[in-house]
Design a protein around this motif. Structure first.
Motif, PDB file in Angstrom:
ATOM      1  N   GLU A  83       0.861  -1.172   0.000  1.00 42.15           N
ATOM      2  CA  GLU A  83       0.000   0.000   0.000  1.00 42.15           C
ATOM      3  C   GLU A  83       0.904   1.231   0.000  1.00 42.15           C
ATOM      4  N   ALA A  84       0.335   2.355  -0.386  1.00 39.57           N
ATOM      5  CA  ALA A  84       1.138   3.580  -0.460  1.00 39.57           C
ATOM      6  C   ALA A  84       1.763   3.939   0.883  1.00 39.57           C
ATOM      7  N   ASN A  85       1.035   3.678   1.966  1.00 39.42           N
ATOM      8  CA  ASN A  85       1.543   4.032   3.293  1.00 39.42           C
ATOM      9  C   ASN A  85       2.496   2.985   3.874  1.00 39.42           C
ATOM     10  N   GLU A  86       2.793   1.919   3.104  1.00 41.73           N
ATOM     11  CA  GLU A  86       3.684   0.866   3.589  1.00 41.73           C
ATOM     12  C   GLU A  86       5.079   0.929   2.987  1.00 41.73           C
ATOM     13  N   VAL A  87       5.284   1.833   2.042  1.00 47.98           N
ATOM     14  CA  VAL A  87       6.567   1.870   1.319  1.00 47.98           C
ATOM     15  C   VAL A  87       7.731   2.152   2.258  1.00 47.98           C
ATOM     16  N   GLU A  88       7.579   3.130   3.132  1.00 46.25           N
ATOM     17  CA  GLU A  88       8.667   3.475   4.049  1.00 46.25           C
ATOM     18  C   GLU A  88       8.948   2.331   5.023  1.00 46.25           C
ATOM     19  N   ALA A  89       7.874   1.737   5.563  1.00 40.65           N
ATOM     20  CA  ALA A  89       8.049   0.603   6.483  1.00 40.65           C
ATOM     21  C   ALA A  89       8.710  -0.567   5.766  1.00 40.65           C
ATOM     22  N   PHE A  90       8.352  -0.744   4.482  1.00 39.06           N
ATOM     23  CA  PHE A  90       8.949  -1.820   3.689  1.00 39.06           C
ATOM     24  C   PHE A  90      10.454  -1.602   3.530  1.00 39.06           C
ATOM     25  N   GLN A  91      10.847  -0.390   3.184  1.00 42.64           N
ATOM     26  CA  GLN A  91      12.267  -0.094   2.997  1.00 42.64           C
ATOM     27  C   GLN A  91      13.045  -0.227   4.312  1.00 42.64           C
TER      28      GLN A  91
END
Length: 353
Positions: free
Chosen positions: A281-289
């Motif tokens: 999801e768009a709000n998960e990109v930072e957490a993913f990185q």
């Protein structure tokens, strides 16, 4: 005698080794007593150093490396003690030799099992490296491959190593071997047997902890009661209570592993799996990185810890193997020196060989 070809004799039942090492009538000379005290005090200091200041250090690969390093030092000290006692192998009782040879074989088997598990865990690390490679290069196109690799990681880490199955029975037989042969009319022999008892207790304990950690079961943990007469008894008791208690507590809380670095990698992998499986999801990109960065760091620590531990296990294997080979070589040499049929001295026999 021809020791290398003889089958191992059965080990003695577990009893009170201190009673056999130091009967009431035995008295050691001040020099021998000083040697024994120095050995036992060093062993006690070595055991105390293995008691972690923080329980989170328990069963980190760093602690396991220190434990194996400590074991190597104690086994090396036994070799030094034998030299200092000036107790040639020709003076060893046959029962001592039988027990030593039997124990050495079992320790080599345990080392092989531990090395096998370290190799298996390293194979799991390779799977994590594949995940990182896929997700760091172009995650949008390689999610499917990364998901399959993460699933393989979970299955691999959750599987059991068949080479560890025999560790429990080997450890039980090593406990039986703590019951030492009686020493007759040999003050030096009494010193050696008591020193060997201390090292065997340390060996059994550390190997049981490793077996529990690698097998994922507290069944391999052993609890030994040590006579207060041993100068290292309190240090051992404190160490045993600390380590065994924490391991049992971890398993009671449902931890699939008690290896700290492995647990850290697995926690991040579990966090990543739903992201990779369902898409970002768009709000998960930072957490993913951030998870990818953390996974790379923890995987690096895990791999380095395994490599260092593997080297220490290999050092211990070589110490046990060279000690065994040296004993067998000395026995063959003593046969040569005492065989009236040969009619040649040691130097001549070496030339012939």
């Amino acid at each position: 005698m021809s020791r290398p070809q003889e089958p191992h004799r059965p080990l003695f039942h577990f009893g009170n080794p201190f009673r056999m090492i130091s009967p009431k009538s035995s008295q050691l000379s001040p020099r021998l007593q000083a040697q024994l005290n120095a050995f036992e005090e060093t062993l006690g200091d070595r055991l105390r150093k293995l008691i972690p200041q923080d329980k989170n250090e328990i069963l980190s690969l760093t602690w396991m490396k220190s434990a194996m390093e400590s074991l190597c030092e104690s086994h090396t000290d036994i070799k030094t003690l034998i030299t200092n006692l000036e107790l040639p192998v020709t003076d060893w009782d046959e029962k001592w030799i039988d027990v030593y040879l039997d124990i050495s074989v079992k320790l080599l088997d345990i080392c092989i099992a531990f090395s096998s598990e370290i190799t298996r865990l390293n194979q799991g690390h390779l799977l994590i490296q594949c995940v990182l490679h896929n997700l760091e290069s172009d995650p949008s196109k390689k999610f499917v491959r990364a998901r399959a690799t993460l699933d393989s990681w979970r299955q691999h880490i959750g599987s059991k190593n068949p080479r560890l199955h025999n560790c429990g029975s080997i450890l039980n037989s090593l406990v039986e071997s703590l019951d030492l042969p009686k020493v007759k009319n040999s003050a030096k022999g009494k010193v050696l047997m008591r020193a060997m008892y201390g090292v065997k207790v340390q060996t059994v304990f550390i190997c049981s902890v490793f077996a529990a950690a690698f097998s994922g079961s507290s069944k391999n943990l052993l609890h030994l009661h040590i006579s207060d007469a041993m100068l290292w008894a309190q240090a051992y008791s404190d160490l045993q209570t600390c380590i065994n208690g924490e391991i049992k507590d971890l398993f009671l809380h449902g931890n699939f592993t008690v290896l700290k670095e492995l647990e850290a990698v697995d926690l991040i992998a579990k966090k990543l799996f739903p992201m990779v499986e369902d898409g970002l999801e768009a709000n998960e990109v930072e957490a993913f990185q951030n998870s990818l960065t953390d996974l790379g760091k923890q995987a690096g620590k895990f791999s380095h810890g395994l490599d260092v531990l593997a080297k220490e296990v290999d050092v211990f294997f070589k110490i046990v193997l060279t000690g065994r080979d040296a004993l067998l070589g000395n026995l063959r040499m003593s046969d040569t020196m005492t065989d009236p049929v040969l009619g040649i001295n040691v130097e001549q026999q070496q030339v012939v060989r």
